[in-house]
Design an enzyme around this catalytic site. Structure first.
Site, PDB file in Angstrom:
ATOM      1  N   ARG A  87      11.416  -6.569   5.152  1.00 35.85           N
ATOM      2  CA  ARG A  87      11.363  -5.142   5.465  1.00 35.85           C
ATOM      3  C   ARG A  87      11.947  -4.875   6.851  1.00 35.85           C
ATOM      4  O   ARG A  87      12.628  -3.881   7.067  1.00 35.85           O
ATOM      5  CB  ARG A  87       9.904  -4.661   5.391  1.00 35.85           C
ATOM      6  CG  ARG A  87       9.720  -3.169   5.614  1.00 35.85           C
ATOM      7  CD  ARG A  87       8.318  -2.711   5.250  1.00 35.85           C
ATOM      8  NE  ARG A  87       7.331  -3.078   6.258  1.00 35.85           N
ATOM      9  CZ  ARG A  87       6.021  -2.857   6.144  1.00 35.85           C
ATOM     10  NH1 ARG A  87       5.528  -2.289   5.054  1.00 35.85           N
ATOM     11  NH2 ARG A  87       5.185  -3.214   7.084  1.00 35.85           N
ATOM     12  N   ARG A 143      -9.483   0.395   9.292  1.00 31.85           N
ATOM     13  CA  ARG A 143      -9.044  -0.964   9.599  1.00 31.85           C
ATOM     14  C   ARG A 143     -10.090  -1.744  10.368  1.00 31.85           C
ATOM     15  O   ARG A 143      -9.875  -2.918  10.660  1.00 31.85           O
ATOM     16  CB  ARG A 143      -7.786  -0.880  10.466  1.00 31.85           C
ATOM     17  CG  ARG A 143      -6.504  -1.379   9.778  1.00 31.85           C
ATOM     18  CD  ARG A 143      -5.363  -1.154  10.758  1.00 31.85           C
ATOM     19  NE  ARG A 143      -4.163  -1.846  10.443  1.00 31.85           N
ATOM     20  CZ  ARG A 143      -3.140  -1.304   9.769  1.00 31.85           C
ATOM     21  NH1 ARG A 143      -3.215  -0.096   9.270  1.00 31.85           N
ATOM     22  NH2 ARG A 143      -2.050  -2.003   9.586  1.00 31.85           N
ATOM     23  N   ARG A 151      11.497  -1.174  11.995  1.00 29.28           N
ATOM     24  CA  ARG A 151      10.177  -1.219  12.632  1.00 29.28           C
ATOM     25  C   ARG A 151      10.062  -2.443  13.527  1.00 29.28           C
ATOM     26  O   ARG A 151      10.194  -3.561  13.062  1.00 29.28           O
ATOM     27  CB  ARG A 151       9.080  -1.250  11.560  1.00 29.28           C
ATOM     28  CG  ARG A 151       8.683   0.140  11.095  1.00 29.28           C
ATOM     29  CD  ARG A 151       7.634   0.085  10.016  1.00 29.28           C
ATOM     30  NE  ARG A 151       6.435  -0.674  10.401  1.00 29.28           N
ATOM     31  CZ  ARG A 151       5.335  -0.667   9.688  1.00 29.28           C
ATOM     32  NH1 ARG A 151       5.253   0.037   8.578  1.00 29.28           N
ATOM     33  NH2 ARG A 151       4.290  -1.378  10.076  1.00 29.28           N
ATOM     34  N   ARG A 194      -0.150  -9.790  13.048  1.00 23.30           N
ATOM     35  CA  ARG A 194      -0.717  -8.669  12.287  1.00 23.30           C
ATOM     36  C   ARG A 194      -1.596  -9.165  11.150  1.00 23.30           C
ATOM     37  O   ARG A 194      -2.652  -8.594  10.880  1.00 23.30           O
ATOM     38  CB  ARG A 194       0.395  -7.766  11.773  1.00 23.30           C
ATOM     39  CG  ARG A 194       1.001  -6.960  12.924  1.00 23.30           C
ATOM     40  CD  ARG A 194       2.309  -6.348  12.557  1.00 23.30           C
ATOM     41  NE  ARG A 194       2.156  -5.414  11.474  1.00 23.30           N
ATOM     42  CZ  ARG A 194       3.123  -5.094  10.624  1.00 23.30           C
ATOM     43  NH1 ARG A 194       4.295  -5.651  10.729  1.00 23.30           N
ATOM     44  NH2 ARG A 194       2.891  -4.228   9.683  1.00 23.30           N
ATOM     45  N   LYS A 219       0.830  -1.212   0.000  1.00 22.25           N
ATOM     46  CA  LYS A 219       0.000   0.000   0.000  1.00 22.25           C
ATOM     47  C   LYS A 219       0.859   1.254   0.000  1.00 22.25           C
ATOM     48  O   LYS A 219       0.577   2.206  -0.723  1.00 22.25           O
ATOM     49  CB  LYS A 219      -0.946   0.013   1.214  1.00 22.25           C
ATOM     50  CG  LYS A 219      -1.889  -1.181   1.280  1.00 22.25           C
ATOM     51  CD  LYS A 219      -2.878  -1.082   2.431  1.00 22.25           C
ATOM     52  CE  LYS A 219      -2.249  -1.074   3.802  1.00 22.25           C
ATOM     53  NZ  LYS A 219      -1.659  -2.372   4.200  1.00 22.25           N
TER      54      LYS A 219
END
Ligand code: ADP
Length: 193
Positions: free
Chosen positions: A128, A89, A134, A146, A14
């Site tokens: 990532r 969400r 993160r 998640r 996204k």
């Protein structure tokens, strides 16, 4: 106005597609994940409360993100449109967004969903995590949590916009440019309908 919800699980791409869409359509990018991370970086009370939930891969309370979006809509009244990334969400967030946009005399143009299978998502999130720093991308258990929170709490948002005839899905696997092309096609179709 063009108000786009870019939808999909964590790791679907996204953020990457948002950057290209902003350039093409001059939209204001509203990513609740980015907004929350800047609160954390600024060390605010809100950031402190959100951080522990985010690090565990859980959602922050609806009121918090709805409040942030409300502020941004008010701050950007002259924008040619918005791209909502990582929001809504939950169905409650979607209902609040619809109400806020109605108050501003507008509405969602369409939701475009990026579809990616779970194993590919986990691979992307862990990759990532090697460079992003993160905390929620670092370990596999958090990445899986998640995706599971997405499946239970966020997936119903697709049905919410499908019922309004504002839902389109495309594959999120392929080159960035090919996926971008498909997203743009879906936007054009929605603008014509
Ligand atoms: P990604 O798309 O990679 O999952 P985001 O940057 O959108 O990541 O979100 C990171 C985290 O921020 C989420 O796991 C969640 O804890 C929190 N968050 C972001 N947006 C929302 C939202 N709309 N509602 C609740 N929590 C959110």
């Amino acid at each position: 106005m063009l108000n786009l919800v870019l939808f999909g699980p964590p790791g679907a791409g996204k953020g990457t597609q948002s950057e290209k869409l902003i350039q093409k359509y001059q939209l204001v990018h509203l990513s609740t994940g980015d907004l929350l991370r800047s609160q954390i970086a600024a060390g605010t009370e809100l950031g402190l409360r959100a951080k522990s939930l985010m690090d565990q891969g859980l959602l922050v309370p609806d009121e918090v993100v709805i409040g942030m979006i409300e502020n941004k809509l008010t701050e950007n009244q002259q924008a040619p449109g918005f791209i909502f990334d990582g929001f809504p969400r939950t169905v409650k967030q979607a209902e609040a967004l619809d109400t806020l946009l109605t108050l501003h005399g507008t509405g969602i143009t369409t939701m475009v969903a990026l579809v990616v299978d779970e194993e590919e998502l986990i691979r992307r999130l862990l990759k990532r995590g090697e460079t992003s720093g993160r905390p929620d991308d670092k370990d596999e258990a958090t990445a899986r949590r998640r995706v599971s929170v997405y499946n239970s709490e966020t997936m119903p948002v697709a049905e919410h916009y499908a019922q309004q005839g504002k839902y389109a899905a495309i594959s999120g696997i392929g080159t960035i440019d090919d996926i971008f092309e498909l997203v743009c096609q879906k936007i054009q179709q929605a603008q014509l309908s």
